[in-house]
Design a protein around this motif. Sequence first.
Motif, short mmCIF file in Angstrom:
data_model
loop_
_atom_site.label_atom_id
_atom_site.label_comp_id
_atom_site.label_asym_id
_atom_site.label_seq_id
_atom_site.Cartn_x
_atom_site.Cartn_y
_atom_site.Cartn_z
N ASP A 13 168.11 8.21 74.83
CA ASP A 13 167.31 7.00 74.98
C ASP A 13 166.90 6.63 73.57
OD1 ASP A 13 165.58 5.00 75.62
OD2 ASP A 13 164.12 6.26 76.67
N THR A 14 167.47 5.54 73.07
CA THR A 14 167.37 5.24 71.64
C THR A 14 166.37 4.12 71.40
OG1 THR A 14 169.16 3.64 71.83
CG2 THR A 14 169.77 5.90 71.30
N GLN A 72 165.12 -1.52 66.69
CA GLN A 72 164.88 -2.96 66.73
C GLN A 72 165.89 -3.69 65.85
OE1 GLN A 72 160.86 -2.74 64.85
NE2 GLN A 72 160.13 -3.49 66.83
N THR A 73 166.01 -4.98 66.07
CA THR A 73 166.85 -5.80 65.19
C THR A 73 166.46 -5.52 63.73
OG1 THR A 73 166.78 -7.49 66.89
CG2 THR A 73 167.58 -8.19 64.74
N ASP A 82 155.19 -2.48 68.79
CA ASP A 82 155.22 -1.71 70.03
C ASP A 82 153.99 -0.81 70.14
OD1 ASP A 82 157.65 -2.76 70.64
OD2 ASP A 82 158.76 -0.89 70.54
N ARG A 136 156.07 -3.52 74.38
CA ARG A 136 155.68 -4.39 73.28
C ARG A 136 154.18 -4.59 73.32
NH1 ARG A 136 158.59 -5.47 69.06
NH2 ARG A 136 157.35 -7.33 68.80
C1 WTA Z 1 162.17 -2.37 72.74
C2 WTA Z 1 167.13 -3.75 70.42
C3 WTA Z 1 161.70 1.41 74.96
C4 WTA Z 1 160.98 -2.22 71.83
C5 WTA Z 1 167.85 -2.59 69.74
C6 WTA Z 1 161.50 -2.79 70.51
C7 WTA Z 1 162.72 -0.07 73.52
C8 WTA Z 1 162.36 -3.93 71.00
C9 WTA Z 1 163.79 0.85 73.31
C10 WTA Z 1 163.44 -4.32 70.02
C11 WTA Z 1 163.75 2.09 74.04
C12 WTA Z 1 164.14 -0.92 72.11
N1 WTA Z 1 162.68 2.31 74.84
N2 WTA Z 1 161.69 0.22 74.33
N3 WTA Z 1 164.72 2.98 73.94
N4 WTA Z 1 164.64 0.28 72.44
N5 WTA Z 1 162.99 -1.15 72.76
O1 WTA Z 1 165.16 -6.27 68.48
O2 WTA Z 1 159.93 -2.99 72.33
O3 WTA Z 1 166.35 -6.66 70.70
O4 WTA Z 1 160.47 -3.25 69.68
O5 WTA Z 1 166.46 -4.47 69.47
O6 WTA Z 1 162.95 -3.44 72.22
O7 WTA Z 1 164.33 -5.23 70.60
P1 WTA Z 1 165.59 -5.75 69.79
#
Ligand code: WTA
Length: 655
Positions: free
Chosen positions: A415-416, A419-420, A510, A525
């Motif tokens: 479970d990774t 963020q962008t 987050d 978030r």
């Molecule tokens: C959420 C996607 C829980 C988090 C790669 C983050 C997650 C946002 C997880 C970024 C996870 C991403 N468990 N929440 N494994 N991975 N998030 O920019 O809130 O589309 O800040 O990147 O997704 O979303 P983004």
Amino acid sequence: MTEERPAYLSLKNRTVRRRTPQAFDRNGTATEPADGDCSDHEWPACWDAAASLLEWSEPYDRIVDEENAPFYRWFVGGRLNAAENCIDRHLEERKNQVALRWEGKRGERRTYTYYDLYREVSAVAAALRDLGVDEDDVVTIYLPKLPELPITMLACARIGALHNVVFSGFAPNALAERMQRVDSRALVTCDGSFREETVIDQKRKADTALASIEESRPTVVVDRLGSSHDMHLGENQYDYDDLVEAFAGANVSPVPREATDPLFHIHTSGTTGEPRRMTHSTGGYLTGVAWTAQTVFDLVPGTTIWCTADAGWITGHSYVVYGPLLSGATVVLAEGSLRYPDRHRPWEVIERNGVEVFYTTPGVIRTFMKWGESFPSSHDLSSLRLLGSVGEPIGPDTWEWYYTHVGEERCPIVDTWWQTETGCVLISVRPGIDELKPGSVGSPLPGIEIQIVDEDGRELPPGEPGYLTIDRPWPSMLVPLEGDRYWVLAEYWQAFSDPRADSWQYFTGDRAVVDDDGYVTIIGRNDDVITIGNRRIGTAELEAAITTVDGVTEAAAVAERTIGETALCVFATLEQGQQDRTAIQDAVADAVAEHVGEFARPANVVFTPELPETYSGKTMYKLLERIVNDRLPTDSDTLRNPEVVGELTTIWNQE
Ligand code: WTA
């Protein structure tokens, strides 16, 4: 909690190929043992070790330059080319190995070896140059999941141009805005694509966008629809296949880029506020991605990975294109929807291609759950050895289902969290090394330091939820252009840093909590927080309570604001065959009262066939809020399932 240790805890080493990451030497040969292993070194030397996974045409003389913090510069003085690292360096060892397998919506299949990629990328690179694209220019790519998408990205990288991939489902306005924001010099699109049985006229959308941009931009059009459709190329528009033919055999030397030069632009997902232009660097980004491809996804040369993300999102950039190709892996790209022609498609793709690593979102897994386990169980999934999840918290129930029915109780789940902005995974278990805990994303990877802090930036002890911040810079971090620095400072660095003490803390936006083992659980978030009765509650927390009710598969909690108070409204999806809706409504309300508090008892529980979701698998809360509070449907550009908006509005208005 029972004392008994679940079976998956002892399984951690079974399906994983390599326990410690390996390094490649200059010829792309894996060397044992790993000097690319971050975990053996202190920060920042650990990132020096990770950078040895790449081939540098000029070595760097500084790992990280912190002078202009928080605008850190990684691998200063070094030079490298991304396309050379993804393709050329593999040619000696595996030029005839499959690099990319593509499956079209209509059952078509295409296969590209590393050598095929080399030839086509070179031809497209030469063509782009011929169309006037120079080093540092930006090329916008507006393509669905076609092989030409990664090929064009790599062609840009080869000549030192930046790609700006815009999700193919966006409307013309969104495309025009995203082209203008990066001053795009050229556009690569296609004639059209299929959505289940219908044909989407992609080129018409592109032409509408281009018409709203003053200056003419050369446009390359990929012929997806074939003879069934006439392309009507306009002025300054070129057929992709004609260009590839005209430039076949072109020898385009990869342009050595400064490590700190930008590799691409991407816009952040539109779930939180307005889309923003992000920029990633060449050396730092590739280092983070190469290292996590190995450490988190266990990619070795020849591993077959299928990541369902669209390349228009960062997940597609890092783990469909760059991470796998840097590792010499085989990428599976499947066009179209996972339910077309029927619900067997995902499992057939895995079966047909011998997929070993499968990476998707909790939203997709929940859809699979809703369809039922008979679909995966009627296929041979024995090739799978590792599963991944990203994008939102995966609740323990979803985790268990994924583990049991897809991973067949054999495959670890990573479970990774990332963020962008972070470019690569920063928090995850490392398969083969760390224990798995359903519902928790694991510890920060070696080289990453985090803190959970309160409103005043004070570090909180384990067990206390707070804001997730990152304490030290990491190579694949966002590198804003000069003009973006102001808002980047405000959005990510201001909340918890102390500039006078030159102390910088990145705020992720987050909320999270750490346990005694240092494992992080993401609450959600910060902006997915609802204030009810003066108490702030994470929607994720509410939803976890709601999905404890038998028969409920998915839920979204939003605030309904009536005069003087805020009430909670719940949207939920049900398992097939669930009839007794009133009983479930009551059970949902009771579950929230029980797990969260009586004050949070929902005023409304509404059932819907699906929740509105972005393409990256996030529930579109803002849209639900607008339906609840304004009773209006709203713009659904960024939705994976726009058809649900009308249904939801009707359902809500009937309540
Ligand atoms: C959420 C996607 C829980 C988090 C790669 C983050 C997650 C946002 C997880 C970024 C996870 C991403 N468990 N929440 N494994 N991975 N998030 O920019 O809130 O589309 O800040 O990147 O997704 O979303 P983004």
